[in-house]
Design an enzyme around this catalytic site. Structure first.
Site, PDB file in Angstrom:
ATOM      1  N   THR A  84       8.769 -37.042  21.665  1.00  0.00           N
ATOM      2  CA  THR A  84      10.174 -37.454  21.836  1.00  0.00           C
ATOM      3  C   THR A  84      11.122 -36.485  21.138  1.00  0.00           C
ATOM      4  O   THR A  84      12.327 -36.513  21.369  1.00  0.00           O
ATOM      5  CB  THR A  84      10.406 -38.888  21.310  1.00  0.00           C
ATOM      6  OG1 THR A  84       9.649 -39.057  20.124  1.00  0.00           O
ATOM      7  CG2 THR A  84       9.999 -39.928  22.313  1.00  0.00           C
ATOM      8  N   PRO A  91     -11.488 -26.898  23.964  1.00  0.00           N
ATOM      9  CA  PRO A  91     -12.287 -28.089  24.251  1.00  0.00           C
ATOM     10  C   PRO A  91     -13.453 -28.318  23.286  1.00  0.00           C
ATOM     11  O   PRO A  91     -13.671 -29.449  22.834  1.00  0.00           O
ATOM     12  CB  PRO A  91     -12.771 -27.838  25.687  1.00  0.00           C
ATOM     13  CG  PRO A  91     -11.695 -26.992  26.295  1.00  0.00           C
ATOM     14  CD  PRO A  91     -11.208 -26.101  25.190  1.00  0.00           C
ATOM     15  N   ASP A 118      -6.656 -28.368  20.745  1.00  0.00           N
ATOM     16  CA  ASP A 118      -7.384 -27.148  20.381  1.00  0.00           C
ATOM     17  C   ASP A 118      -8.266 -26.790  21.571  1.00  0.00           C
ATOM     18  O   ASP A 118      -8.155 -27.416  22.631  1.00  0.00           O
ATOM     19  CB  ASP A 118      -8.215 -27.422  19.099  1.00  0.00           C
ATOM     20  CG  ASP A 118      -8.414 -26.156  18.269  1.00  0.00           C
ATOM     21  OD1 ASP A 118      -8.733 -25.113  18.864  1.00  0.00           O
ATOM     22  OD2 ASP A 118      -8.269 -26.222  17.037  1.00  0.00           O
ATOM     23  N   LYS A 167      -3.321 -36.480  16.966  1.00  0.00           N
ATOM     24  CA  LYS A 167      -2.853 -35.642  18.089  1.00  0.00           C
ATOM     25  C   LYS A 167      -3.619 -34.332  18.207  1.00  0.00           C
ATOM     26  O   LYS A 167      -3.058 -33.245  18.063  1.00  0.00           O
ATOM     27  CB  LYS A 167      -1.350 -35.355  17.937  1.00  0.00           C
ATOM     28  CG  LYS A 167      -0.492 -36.603  17.868  1.00  0.00           C
ATOM     29  CD  LYS A 167       0.990 -36.253  17.809  1.00  0.00           C
ATOM     30  CE  LYS A 167       1.877 -37.457  17.707  1.00  0.00           C
ATOM     31  NZ  LYS A 167       1.844 -38.147  16.409  1.00  0.00           N
ATOM     32  N   ASP A 185      -3.824 -41.243  14.368  1.00  0.00           N
ATOM     33  CA  ASP A 185      -2.756 -40.585  15.123  1.00  0.00           C
ATOM     34  C   ASP A 185      -2.727 -39.115  14.701  1.00  0.00           C
ATOM     35  O   ASP A 185      -1.826 -38.669  13.999  1.00  0.00           O
ATOM     36  CB  ASP A 185      -1.434 -41.300  14.793  1.00  0.00           C
ATOM     37  CG  ASP A 185      -0.260 -40.736  15.550  1.00  0.00           C
ATOM     38  OD1 ASP A 185      -0.470 -39.944  16.491  1.00  0.00           O
ATOM     39  OD2 ASP A 185       0.883 -41.082  15.202  1.00  0.00           O
ATOM     40  N   ARG A 192       8.929 -48.917   9.975  1.00  0.00           N
ATOM     41  CA  ARG A 192       9.824 -49.263   8.878  1.00  0.00           C
ATOM     42  C   ARG A 192      10.426 -50.659   8.959  1.00  0.00           C
ATOM     43  O   ARG A 192      10.778 -51.233   7.925  1.00  0.00           O
ATOM     44  CB  ARG A 192      10.935 -48.200   8.793  1.00  0.00           C
ATOM     45  CG  ARG A 192      10.437 -46.897   8.197  1.00  0.00           C
ATOM     46  CD  ARG A 192      11.341 -45.744   8.499  1.00  0.00           C
ATOM     47  NE  ARG A 192      11.294 -45.363   9.903  1.00  0.00           N
ATOM     48  CZ  ARG A 192      11.972 -44.367  10.434  1.00  0.00           C
ATOM     49  NH1 ARG A 192      12.787 -43.656   9.678  1.00  0.00           N
ATOM     50  NH2 ARG A 192      11.863 -44.086  11.722  1.00  0.00           N
ATOM     51  N   LYS A 215      -2.195 -47.699  11.798  1.00  0.00           N
ATOM     52  CA  LYS A 215      -2.072 -46.322  12.302  1.00  0.00           C
ATOM     53  C   LYS A 215      -2.003 -45.341  11.132  1.00  0.00           C
ATOM     54  O   LYS A 215      -1.121 -45.431  10.281  1.00  0.00           O
ATOM     55  CB  LYS A 215      -0.808 -46.198  13.165  1.00  0.00           C
ATOM     56  CG  LYS A 215      -0.589 -44.790  13.702  1.00  0.00           C
ATOM     57  CD  LYS A 215       0.476 -44.768  14.778  1.00  0.00           C
ATOM     58  CE  LYS A 215       1.864 -44.427  14.286  1.00  0.00           C
ATOM     59  NZ  LYS A 215       2.003 -43.064  13.791  1.00  0.00           N
TER      60      LYS A 215
END
Ligand code: C5P
Length: 244
Positions: free
Chosen positions: A129, A72, A70, A67, A65, A221, A38
């Protein structure tokens, strides 16, 4: 250790490091055990194509990753370039709306057809989260509960034709129940019993997450900061296989 390929394909390793050399070292040590690496924003903004090409040379898969969120048209073109550069999967924010998510898929499919890539896998990020109920109400002006919004966004992602979502282990079962077993869930917040929690609050063990139906689990980690990384990843394999 003989690698169990079924486990390997479910393991995603978060390359959350500062330098290209650190990322390179993790890939060198761990690629026999890891299905997908990732690449998060930190590494991508620092050494995007360099690290992508390094992982590609090892014949490993990688998950961008990044994300996307914006308009389309911009998301469509960015998605096209992501697939063109050889990513197997990447993610977009569900809060960008159904049209934006559809555009991501369109761009990805266009590139995968043109460059003869595997079927792209696009996941949606529902509610970060880091967003609390209070922030959701006061700053994002949304009266729904976080839990309801996660399901709502997951449904939108499915409507847009995306493949699944990134979700905490806590949301895993509810998403599978509402959206079906085929809807992919990738879960971070994974900690073997012997590992430190670090700053994660809602954690689960690798075995538990897979037993609850996770399609991919993100290891971070617990492996990358372990003194002996091979020992750590082999312990995780054994734990998943039920040997420890
Ligand atoms: O080191 P650790 O296992 O906590 O790393 C988890 C990885 O998953 C990090 O790359 C983090 O950004 C990502 N992630 C997360 N929680 C989310 C979404 C992504 O921990 N809700």
């Amino acid at each position: 250790m003989k690698i169990n390929e079924k486990i390997k394909e479910k393991l995603v390793l978060a390359l959350d490091v500062e330098t290209f050399e650190e990322a390179q070292e993790l890939v060198d040590i761990l690629y026999p055990y890891i299905g997908t690496f990732k690449i998060g924003l930190q590494l991508f903004c620092g050494f995007g194509l360099e690290i992508i090409n390094y992982i590609k040379d090892k014949n490993a898969d990688f998950f961008l990753d990044v994300k996307l969120h914006d308009i389309p048209n911009t998301v469509k073109n960015a998605s096209y370039n992501i697939i063109k550069n050889g990513a197997n999967f990447f993610n977009v924010h569900a809060s960008g709306g159904i049209e934006m998510m559809k555009a991501a898929k369109e761009g990805a499919l266009e590139a995968s057809g043109k460059y003869n890539r595997k079927k792209p896998l696009i996941l949606a990020v529902t509610v970060l989260t880091s967003i609390s109920q209070q922030v959701l109400e006061k700053e994002l002006c949304n009266k729904k509960t976080v839990e309801d919004l996660v399901i709502e966004f997951a449904k939108n992602a499915k409507t847009a034709g995306l493949d699944g979502v990134v979700a905490s282990p806590k949301e895993l079962k509810a998403i599978k129940k509402e959206l079906g077993d085929d809807f992919i869930v990738l879960t971070p917040g994974i900690r073997p019993l012997w590992a430190s929690k670090d700053d994660q609050k809602r954690i689960t063990t690798p075995k538990q997450a897979l037993d609850d139906g996770a399609d991919y689990i993100v290891l971070g980690r617990a492996v990358t900061k372990a003194q002996d990384k091979i020992e750590a990843i082999e312990k995780i394999y054994k734990e998943i296989e039920g040997k420890i």
